[in-house]
Design an enzyme around this catalytic site. Sequence first.
Site, mmCIF file in Angstrom:
data_model
loop_
_atom_site.group_PDB
_atom_site.id
_atom_site.type_symbol
_atom_site.label_atom_id
_atom_site.label_comp_id
_atom_site.label_asym_id
_atom_site.label_seq_id
_atom_site.Cartn_x
_atom_site.Cartn_y
_atom_site.Cartn_z
ATOM 1 N N ASP A 136 46.260 33.354 37.093
ATOM 2 C CA ASP A 136 45.525 33.942 38.227
ATOM 3 C C ASP A 136 46.467 34.838 39.038
ATOM 4 O O ASP A 136 47.007 34.419 40.057
ATOM 5 C CB ASP A 136 44.971 32.792 39.078
ATOM 6 C CG ASP A 136 44.257 33.279 40.326
ATOM 7 O OD1 ASP A 136 43.723 34.401 40.301
ATOM 8 O OD2 ASP A 136 44.233 32.519 41.316
ATOM 9 N N ARG B 87 34.339 21.707 47.140
ATOM 10 C CA ARG B 87 34.809 20.588 47.949
ATOM 11 C C ARG B 87 33.894 19.381 47.823
ATOM 12 O O ARG B 87 32.710 19.469 48.193
ATOM 13 C CB ARG B 87 34.872 20.995 49.436
ATOM 14 C CG ARG B 87 35.992 21.974 49.781
ATOM 15 C CD ARG B 87 37.334 21.278 49.676
ATOM 16 N NE ARG B 87 38.460 22.121 50.047
ATOM 17 C CZ ARG B 87 39.180 22.846 49.175
ATOM 18 N NH1 ARG B 87 38.882 22.869 47.897
ATOM 19 N NH2 ARG B 87 40.223 23.547 49.603
ATOM 20 N N LYS C 289 45.499 37.949 40.066
ATOM 21 C CA LYS C 289 44.655 38.757 40.957
ATOM 22 C C LYS C 289 45.117 40.208 41.071
ATOM 23 O O LYS C 289 45.453 40.691 42.155
ATOM 24 C CB LYS C 289 44.618 38.140 42.360
ATOM 25 C CG LYS C 289 43.927 36.801 42.427
ATOM 26 C CD LYS C 289 43.686 36.383 43.870
ATOM 27 C CE LYS C 289 42.886 35.124 43.988
ATOM 28 N NZ LYS C 289 43.536 33.931 43.470
ATOM 29 N N PHE C 290 45.118 40.900 39.955
ATOM 30 C CA PHE C 290 45.592 42.288 39.973
ATOM 31 C C PHE C 290 44.676 43.170 40.819
ATOM 32 O O PHE C 290 43.452 43.057 40.779
ATOM 33 C CB PHE C 290 45.674 42.835 38.544
ATOM 34 C CG PHE C 290 46.696 42.125 37.695
ATOM 35 C CD1 PHE C 290 47.955 41.810 38.203
ATOM 36 C CD2 PHE C 290 46.400 41.760 36.390
ATOM 37 C CE1 PHE C 290 48.904 41.162 37.425
ATOM 38 C CE2 PHE C 290 47.344 41.108 35.605
ATOM 39 C CZ PHE C 290 48.592 40.813 36.128
ATOM 40 N N HIS C 291 45.316 44.055 41.574
ATOM 41 C CA HIS C 291 44.572 44.957 42.457
ATOM 42 C C HIS C 291 45.441 46.188 42.678
ATOM 43 O O HIS C 291 46.313 46.211 43.557
ATOM 44 C CB HIS C 291 44.297 44.260 43.801
ATOM 45 C CG HIS C 291 43.253 44.960 44.627
ATOM 46 N ND1 HIS C 291 43.031 44.677 45.935
ATOM 47 C CD2 HIS C 291 42.373 45.926 44.310
ATOM 48 C CE1 HIS C 291 42.055 45.438 46.406
ATOM 49 N NE2 HIS C 291 41.639 46.210 45.425
ATOM 50 N N ASP C 292 45.225 47.217 41.858
ATOM 51 C CA ASP C 292 46.098 48.394 41.956
ATOM 52 C C ASP C 292 45.392 49.565 41.292
ATOM 53 O O ASP C 292 44.224 49.448 40.891
ATOM 54 C CB ASP C 292 47.451 48.066 41.282
ATOM 55 C CG ASP C 292 48.613 48.802 41.948
ATOM 56 O OD1 ASP C 292 48.465 50.015 42.219
ATOM 57 O OD2 ASP C 292 49.663 48.180 42.193
ATOM 58 N N LYS D 259 45.760 26.080 36.329
ATOM 59 C CA LYS D 259 45.831 27.467 36.819
ATOM 60 C C LYS D 259 47.241 27.741 37.327
ATOM 61 O O LYS D 259 47.791 26.959 38.111
ATOM 62 C CB LYS D 259 44.818 27.683 37.953
ATOM 63 C CG LYS D 259 44.848 29.120 38.489
ATOM 64 C CD LYS D 259 43.636 29.411 39.352
ATOM 65 C CE LYS D 259 43.823 28.999 40.790
ATOM 66 N NZ LYS D 259 44.569 29.969 41.608
ATOM 67 N N GLY E 194 41.643 22.389 43.816
ATOM 68 C CA GLY E 194 43.066 22.175 44.075
ATOM 69 C C GLY E 194 43.340 21.043 45.031
ATOM 70 O O GLY E 194 43.411 19.865 44.635
ATOM 71 N N ARG E 195 43.477 21.367 46.308
ATOM 72 C CA ARG E 195 43.947 20.385 47.289
ATOM 73 C C ARG E 195 43.169 19.083 47.349
ATOM 74 O O ARG E 195 43.797 18.043 47.594
ATOM 75 C CB ARG E 195 44.052 21.065 48.662
ATOM 76 C CG ARG E 195 45.255 22.010 48.732
ATOM 77 C CD ARG E 195 45.157 22.977 49.884
ATOM 78 N NE ARG E 195 44.084 23.955 49.663
ATOM 79 C CZ ARG E 195 43.779 24.934 50.510
ATOM 80 N NH1 ARG E 195 44.450 25.054 51.634
ATOM 81 N NH2 ARG E 195 42.808 25.788 50.225
ATOM 82 N N THR F 111 36.892 33.424 48.409
ATOM 83 C CA THR F 111 36.092 32.331 48.989
ATOM 84 C C THR F 111 36.564 31.935 50.391
ATOM 85 O O THR F 111 35.943 31.103 51.036
ATOM 86 C CB THR F 111 36.136 31.099 48.067
ATOM 87 O OG1 THR F 111 37.510 30.754 47.856
ATOM 88 C CG2 THR F 111 35.469 31.367 46.743
ATOM 89 N N ASN G 272 46.237 52.797 36.132
ATOM 90 C CA ASN G 272 47.394 52.812 35.241
ATOM 91 C C ASN G 272 48.264 51.567 35.426
ATOM 92 O O ASN G 272 48.732 50.960 34.457
ATOM 93 C CB ASN G 272 48.211 54.086 35.511
ATOM 94 C CG ASN G 272 49.360 54.235 34.541
ATOM 95 O OD1 ASN G 272 49.153 54.265 33.331
ATOM 96 N ND2 ASN G 272 50.580 54.282 35.064
HETATM 97 O O1 LIG Z 1 41.117 33.335 41.874
HETATM 98 C C1 LIG Z 1 41.032 32.192 42.316
HETATM 99 O O2 LIG Z 1 41.221 31.213 41.608
HETATM 100 C C2 LIG Z 1 40.563 32.046 43.700
HETATM 101 C C3 LIG Z 1 39.663 32.989 44.164
HETATM 102 C C4 LIG Z 1 39.005 32.781 45.381
HETATM 103 O O3 LIG Z 1 38.151 33.563 45.799
HETATM 104 N N1 LIG Z 1 39.309 31.672 46.104
HETATM 105 C C5 LIG Z 1 40.238 30.746 45.691
HETATM 106 O O4 LIG Z 1 40.442 29.745 46.393
HETATM 107 N N2 LIG Z 1 40.917 30.966 44.506
HETATM 108 C C6 LIG Z 1 41.980 30.030 44.078
HETATM 109 O O5 LIG Z 1 41.427 28.719 43.875
HETATM 110 C C7 LIG Z 1 42.316 27.724 44.336
HETATM 111 C C8 LIG Z 1 41.599 26.885 45.363
HETATM 112 O O6 LIG Z 1 42.415 25.847 45.781
HETATM 113 P P1 LIG Z 1 41.923 24.732 46.784
HETATM 114 O O7 LIG Z 1 41.364 25.429 47.974
HETATM 115 O O8 LIG Z 1 43.164 23.958 47.082
HETATM 116 O O9 LIG Z 1 40.872 23.935 46.049
HETATM 117 C C9 LIG Z 1 43.571 28.418 44.871
HETATM 118 O O10 LIG Z 1 44.557 28.370 43.866
HETATM 119 C C10 LIG Z 1 43.121 29.848 45.095
HETATM 120 O O11 LIG Z 1 44.151 30.778 44.818
#
Ligand SMILES: O=C(O)c1cc(=O)[nH]c(=O)n1[C@@H]1O[C@H](COP(=O)(O)O)[C@@H](O)[C@H]1O
Length: 238
Positions: free
Chosen positions: A59, A185, A61-64, A32, A214-215, A123, A67
């Site tokens: 990712d 997690r 995350k467009f929000h506008d 990602k 991710g982390r 989230t 147009n």
């Molecule tokens: O769009 C996303 O991927 C996203 C949406 C959401 O609601 N929550 C969320 O954590 N993410 C992405 O998912 C990844 C989660 O990363 P970790 O929390 O490190 O596992 C990050 O890159 C966030 O930007």
Amino acid sequence: MTNDQIIVPLDVPDLQSAIALVDQLPQVNFWKVGLELFTSSGPTILEVLKSRQKRIFLDLKFHDIPNTVAGACRSAASYGVDLLTIHATAGRDALKAATEAVQVGATQAGVKPPQLIAITLLTSISSRQLAFDLKIPVELPEYALEMALMAQECGVNGAVCSPQEVAQLRQTCGNDFLLVCPGVRPTWADKGDQKRSLTPAQAILAGADYLVIGRPITAAAEPELAWNKIVEELTTVG
Ligand SMILES: O=C(O)c1cc(=O)[nH]c(=O)n1[C@@H]1O[C@H](COP(=O)(O)O)[C@@H](O)[C@H]1O
């Protein structure tokens, strides 16, 4: 369950760190690219990933307004990525405009259009924050479901939701609607800023198509070991 169902975010500050992470985890097939890396380094990383035959979740995350969202989606779709995000709260008109724009952008560039997926509710937001900070007077699971249904009605291909809502979304939106779950997690990992998490196995069993993790992997002392542990846990769910 296949390895391709785990998407690992390149949440790093620059191109060099991103390439280092991709090199460190050759087992990862789906990466990602999000706001941090794309803002610092632009689209070069997309070419790097494609040259290595990786799948890409862009990712942004467009929000506008409709147009502007449509223009951004046309541009993003020209990169030939697999997944692209928009916030459901951009509203119906923006979701419809985005759906059409990804087709136009991809056709003009001669690439396959990305699957457009809508974020239902980040989230990192708890029920309490939804009610008291965002002033949304609806139960959180119902809110996430309503956002997903609105996106589906507008022709969006899927939704991003927390694993805690995925079973309900799967049941209501059907099997053709793509469901992507961040906020996942393993029991041994820190939750950090994620508020509505479940384990990888629970998320898959509840109906997620893809997990974004991710982390727990990228910030682990040994990322490869953490990846292997997660993959092993997931083999127990078939
Ligand atoms: O769009 C996303 O991927 C996203 C949406 C959401 O609601 N929550 C969320 O954590 N993410 C992405 O998912 C990844 C989660 O990363 P970790 O929390 O490190 O596992 C990050 O890159 C966030 O930007």
